[in-house]
Design a protein around this motif. Structure first.
Motif, mmCIF file in Angstrom:
data_model
loop_
_atom_site.group_PDB
_atom_site.id
_atom_site.type_symbol
_atom_site.label_atom_id
_atom_site.label_comp_id
_atom_site.label_asym_id
_atom_site.label_seq_id
_atom_site.Cartn_x
_atom_site.Cartn_y
_atom_site.Cartn_z
ATOM 1 N N GLU A 8 0.961 -1.129 -0.022
ATOM 2 C CA GLU A 8 -0.056 0.033 0.131
ATOM 3 C C GLU A 8 0.734 1.117 0.044
ATOM 4 O O GLU A 8 0.434 2.101 -0.496
ATOM 5 C CB GLU A 8 -0.948 0.000 1.382
ATOM 6 C CG GLU A 8 -1.792 -1.115 1.659
ATOM 7 C CD GLU A 8 -1.399 -1.961 2.788
ATOM 8 O OE1 GLU A 8 -0.053 -2.316 2.556
ATOM 9 O OE2 GLU A 8 -2.020 -2.518 3.424
ATOM 10 N N THR A 59 -9.347 6.521 -6.708
ATOM 11 C CA THR A 59 -8.847 5.849 -5.589
ATOM 12 C C THR A 59 -9.030 6.887 -4.215
ATOM 13 O O THR A 59 -9.342 8.108 -4.533
ATOM 14 C CB THR A 59 -7.584 5.386 -5.583
ATOM 15 O OG1 THR A 59 -6.621 6.866 -5.500
ATOM 16 C CG2 THR A 59 -7.468 4.401 -6.613
ATOM 17 N N HIS A 60 -8.759 6.382 -3.065
ATOM 18 C CA HIS A 60 -8.985 7.149 -1.890
ATOM 19 C C HIS A 60 -7.821 8.499 -2.065
ATOM 20 O O HIS A 60 -8.210 9.546 -1.515
ATOM 21 C CB HIS A 60 -8.750 6.494 -0.628
ATOM 22 C CG HIS A 60 -9.627 5.593 -0.319
ATOM 23 N ND1 HIS A 60 -10.742 5.664 0.012
ATOM 24 C CD2 HIS A 60 -9.322 4.250 -0.181
ATOM 25 C CE1 HIS A 60 -11.594 4.547 0.583
ATOM 26 N NE2 HIS A 60 -10.668 3.433 0.235
ATOM 27 N N ILE A 66 -12.351 3.537 5.094
ATOM 28 C CA ILE A 66 -11.440 2.845 3.961
ATOM 29 C C ILE A 66 -11.530 1.289 4.514
ATOM 30 O O ILE A 66 -11.580 1.062 5.674
ATOM 31 C CB ILE A 66 -10.053 3.345 4.324
ATOM 32 C CG1 ILE A 66 -9.896 4.717 3.853
ATOM 33 C CG2 ILE A 66 -9.101 2.356 3.281
ATOM 34 C CD1 ILE A 66 -8.641 5.250 3.882
ATOM 35 N N PHE A 107 -6.620 -0.226 0.587
ATOM 36 C CA PHE A 107 -6.299 0.585 -0.713
ATOM 37 C C PHE A 107 -5.756 -0.266 -1.872
ATOM 38 O O PHE A 107 -5.406 -1.383 -1.816
ATOM 39 C CB PHE A 107 -4.780 1.091 -0.140
ATOM 40 C CG PHE A 107 -4.608 2.158 0.815
ATOM 41 C CD1 PHE A 107 -5.663 3.413 0.616
ATOM 42 C CD2 PHE A 107 -4.455 1.979 2.112
ATOM 43 C CE1 PHE A 107 -5.541 4.412 1.520
ATOM 44 C CE2 PHE A 107 -4.621 3.135 3.017
ATOM 45 C CZ PHE A 107 -5.330 4.165 2.744
ATOM 46 N N ASP A 122 -1.368 3.019 -3.680
ATOM 47 C CA ASP A 122 -2.418 4.104 -3.275
ATOM 48 C C ASP A 122 -2.395 4.670 -1.795
ATOM 49 O O ASP A 122 -2.784 5.768 -1.574
ATOM 50 C CB ASP A 122 -4.077 3.843 -3.508
ATOM 51 C CG ASP A 122 -4.967 4.934 -3.473
ATOM 52 O OD1 ASP A 122 -4.389 6.036 -4.206
ATOM 53 O OD2 ASP A 122 -5.642 5.130 -2.853
ATOM 54 N N GLY A 123 -1.952 3.683 -0.746
ATOM 55 C CA GLY A 123 -1.647 4.146 0.649
ATOM 56 C C GLY A 123 -0.746 5.235 0.712
ATOM 57 O O GLY A 123 -0.780 6.199 1.304
ATOM 58 N N PHE A 171 -2.389 8.284 -0.528
ATOM 59 C CA PHE A 171 -3.083 9.031 0.354
ATOM 60 C C PHE A 171 -2.386 9.603 1.695
ATOM 61 O O PHE A 171 -2.860 10.616 2.060
ATOM 62 C CB PHE A 171 -4.076 7.672 0.907
ATOM 63 C CG PHE A 171 -4.982 7.948 1.948
ATOM 64 C CD1 PHE A 171 -6.157 8.445 1.390
ATOM 65 C CD2 PHE A 171 -4.869 8.012 3.184
ATOM 66 C CE1 PHE A 171 -7.253 8.828 2.424
ATOM 67 C CE2 PHE A 171 -5.900 8.346 4.081
ATOM 68 C CZ PHE A 171 -7.172 8.802 3.687
ATOM 69 N N SER A 191 -11.604 -5.295 -1.771
ATOM 70 C CA SER A 191 -10.611 -4.766 -1.295
ATOM 71 C C SER A 191 -9.502 -5.575 -0.581
ATOM 72 O O SER A 191 -10.153 -6.521 0.007
ATOM 73 C CB SER A 191 -10.958 -3.506 -0.347
ATOM 74 O OG SER A 191 -11.392 -2.427 -0.910
#
Length: 704
Positions: free
Chosen positions: A77, A410-411, A431, A434, A438-439, A442, A477
């Motif tokens: 992530e 994405t987030h 959430i 991820f 994408d973490g 983020f 997810s």
């Protein structure tokens, strides 16, 4: 120890050379058919670092304080993460026996430096053991050596991170098992692994999110002409929320209009490009439709409502192929359309004058609860937003977006966009998991939001094995490691909630207190002795503590005068916390509150408003004393809002009582007063809020 006190410029040059050496070692190991460094290579690498690798069977001065583990790990992530904490049994026992952040701390390498990470590490049991051991042996705590070690690892990370373009290899893991040898730290064992660079997803054109939340035109596919299906409910909600019929188009062959909204045969029949297309068809029809959307280039943004795209075993492969086609579309000139969803409840945009949720408005009315809506809620689960808003209408976001499966957006994308919007102060995010890397996006967006003066409140589900399994079946997810998630996002500057109730409380208090000045010293007031003590007792979070402020003599005299005027002086001792007796009326509570909040030694006040006390005007209507109720201009409902408005410090009101006092609470909350229904929740939320606000102030101070 002199060799560990070298200047930062010298160490930086040395560590940069170590980074180049690491790349060369990776090449040599690859030629030998290995994806790890051997003992000789590790010894060579660490020889330029601040903590030497020793291989002697036994060191005569080895101090048995317990193993310390310092690592770099390439996580799915967050990319490369630096970690430090206890090794051995303490680390294995972490999840079930210690508070978050006590055994190990973590940070993405892009958001920390050596000194910042040392500050985080000082919270751990490992550092406390180091300190005790050093004190017992009359040695200095090895802060400088630790700082140089963290700097060394961060330099290595900077030359071998997955995000570095053109690099052949990337570091996947570097673990140092450290012990204390007399007055220095030594590495007793080390491991290093690496792998090939992996291609990243193309960047999404996130500026088009503006088209998604402020569409000048909306099209809908999937509206039934005869039944109240999801598409038609969405149509009714769009019309019911004030969106103009003239800006709506239904794509449906064989119809000219439905519910007064014009229809066209297909996307190719559109007279102009749509800002937003809402897709509410069966999942099986989505694959072909997405190809048509991309090929026609007829829309700027797309909302994919259908579920079943990646949540089941049979749908995973075709859903992955769909995501690949959408991703490839972003390399086109203009970036192509962006996609929200699939398995997406939709969007509520008050500034955009539209509600595309498929929940009928009669089941979830959305009346304004704030003079100015200044928050946004992003959620992987639409149901999470529905239940939060239904139970807590005072959250009252400006925008609410459901992400669903994150097939495209994405987030990280959405947070990066809203972090730059000046009208947004507070962002709440649910959430489940991820997408790859994408973490990291983020976490970087969290830091950007904090530096822009915003507050980010996050709740993550899937902490247990059954929960993680449910997450996978819900929005396709991968839940990820909770301890890593919490540590990384807290370090980035987010308020991380451990449960749903805490999420509600933190998002609410963040919105209510955003423009207040904060500090650690608290004042506590109540007419109930147990409540004033309870407020004073609740001063700690996992790693932070508030304190009870000491009243100045002038404040004590001011409160004494109030008590004399109310004939309570013989019953009350002026102190902090103060029990002002059940005989105190509304005015007494609030005059003392203002006296406390204006004391320079008090940074925030928590006041129990004692609704059950006979002298407090807390009922909608009193049969015993007609007119002695919340309609009275002398009631708390009238007196408290101006006090909150004219004072720049936080004031938290506690209304601990049953449904009889719901109206009192609602009237105060409607006027922007921060109200909790028991002191435990209110004081816990305040401590957590103050902790993160002060940490955010430190972040911004360091970046000036």
């Amino acid at each position: 120890m002199d060799r560990f006190m070298q200047s930062r410029s010298e160490s930086s040059a040395s560590f940069a050379a170590a980074g180049a050496q690491l790349a060369a070692l990776f090449v040599n190991a690859t030629a030998a058919g290995r994806d790890f460094l051997n003992q000789q290579e590790l010894t060579s690498l660490l020889s330029s670092g601040p903590i030497p690798l020793v291989t002697e069977p036994q060191l005569p001065n080895l101090v048995p304080f317990g193993e310390l583990q310092i690592c770099l790990n390439n996580t799915r992530e967050f990319g490369l993460v630096i970690s430090a904490g206890s090794g051995g049994l303490d680390r294995e026992l972490d999840a079930g026996n210690f508070k978050w952040g006590r055994v190990a701390v973590h940070a993405v390498v892009e958001l920390t430096d050596a000194h910042d990470f040392l500050t985080q590490f000082k919270r751990t049991l490992a550092y406390q053991k180091l300190t005790i051991t050093a004190n017992r042996r009359a040695h200095a705590v090895p802060d400088e050596q630790l700082t140089q070690c963290f700097k060394f690892l961060l330099e290595l990370a900077g030359t071998s991170a997955p995000s570095i373009p053109g690099s052949r290899h990337t570091l996947t893991g570097l673990t140092l098992n450290v012990e204390q040898d007399d007055d220095r730290l030594v590495v007793r064992g080390a491991e290093c692994t690496f792998g090939n660079q992996q291609a990243a997803r193309l960047g999404r054109p996130i500026h088009k999110i503006d088209k998604l939340i402020h569409p000048g035109s909306i099209g809908i596919i999937g509206v039934s002409a005869s039944n109240m299906n999801f598409g038609r409910i969405i149509l009714h909600n769009l019309l019911g929320s004030g969106y103009s019929k003239d800006k709506l188009t239904i794509i449906r062959a064989g119809e000219t209009e439905i519910d007064g909204v014009r229809c066209v045969e297909s996307l190719r029949a559109l007279s102009g490009k749509l800002d937003l297309l809402i897709v509410a068809v069966a999942a099986s029809a989505v694959y072909e439709l997405v190809d048509e959307i991309i090929d026609t280039d007829a829309v700027e943004s797309v909302m994919l409502i259908p579920g079943g795209l990646g949540e089941t075993q049979n749908s995973k492969e075709p859903a992955a192929g769909l995501a690949d086609r959408i991703n490839a579309n972003h390399c086109r000139p203009g970036g192509g359309p962006i996609f929200l969803g699939a398995n997406c409840l939709g969007v509520v945009s008050h500034p955009g004058s539209y509600d595309s949720w498929f929940i009928p408005l009669e089941r979830l009315p959305k009346p304004p609860k704030k003079p100015q809506r200044n928050s946004v809620m992003l959620s992987q689960s639409g149901a999470f937003m529905i239940t939060r808003l239904s139970q807590n209408p005072w959250l009252d976001p400006r925008y609410m977006l459901a992400l669903g499966n994150q097939t495209d957006l994405t987030h990280g994308d959405l947070l990066r966009f809203f972090a730059e919007q000046p009208e947004i102060d507070t962002i709440g995010i649910y959430i489940e998991g991820f997408k790859d890397r994408d973490g990291l996006d983020f976490a970087i967006a969290v830091r950007a939001a904090v530096k822009n003066g915003k507050q980010v409140v996050v709740y993550k589900s899937g902490k247990t094995s059954p929960g993680a399994s449910s997450v996978m079946g819900h929005t396709a997810s991968i839940a990820g490691d909770t301890a890593l998630f919490v540590s990384v996002l807290r370090q980035a500057g987010a308020m991380v909630a451990e449960d749903i109730s805490t999420f509600d409380d933190l998002l609410y208090i963040a919105g209510a207190l955003h423009h207040k000045t904060v500090g650690k010293r608290r004042g506590a007031i109540s007419g109930a002795g147990c409540e004033s003590v309870g407020i004073a007792d609740s001063i700690d979070s996992d790693n932070f503590s508030m304190e009870m402020g000491t009243l100045e003599p002038a404040t004590i005299r001011r409160v004494e005068d109030i008590l004399i005027a109310k004939k309570l002086q013989a019953l009350v001792e002026v102190r902090n916390p103060i029990d002002i007796n059940p005989g105190a009326d509304d005015e007494t509570h609030l005059q003392i509150t203002e006296a406390f909040v204006q004391d320079p030694n008090i940074d925030a006040v928590v006041v129990g408003l004692d609704p059950t006390a006979p002298s407090v005007r807390a009922l909608v209507e009193s049969t015993l004393r007609p007119g002695f109720d919340i309609q009275d201009p002398k009631s708390t409902v009238y007196l408290m809002p101006p006090i909150v408005l004219r004072n720049g410090k936080p004031i938290i009101g506690i209304i601990d009582g049953g449904s009889l006092y719901d109206a009192m609470a609602a009237r105060l909350m409607d006027q922007g007063v921060c109200i909790f229904r028991n002191c435990a929740r209110g004081t816990k939320a305040l401590v957590r809020y103050i902790e993160v606000r002060m940490y955010a102030d430190n972040i911004n101070h360091r970046n000036r």
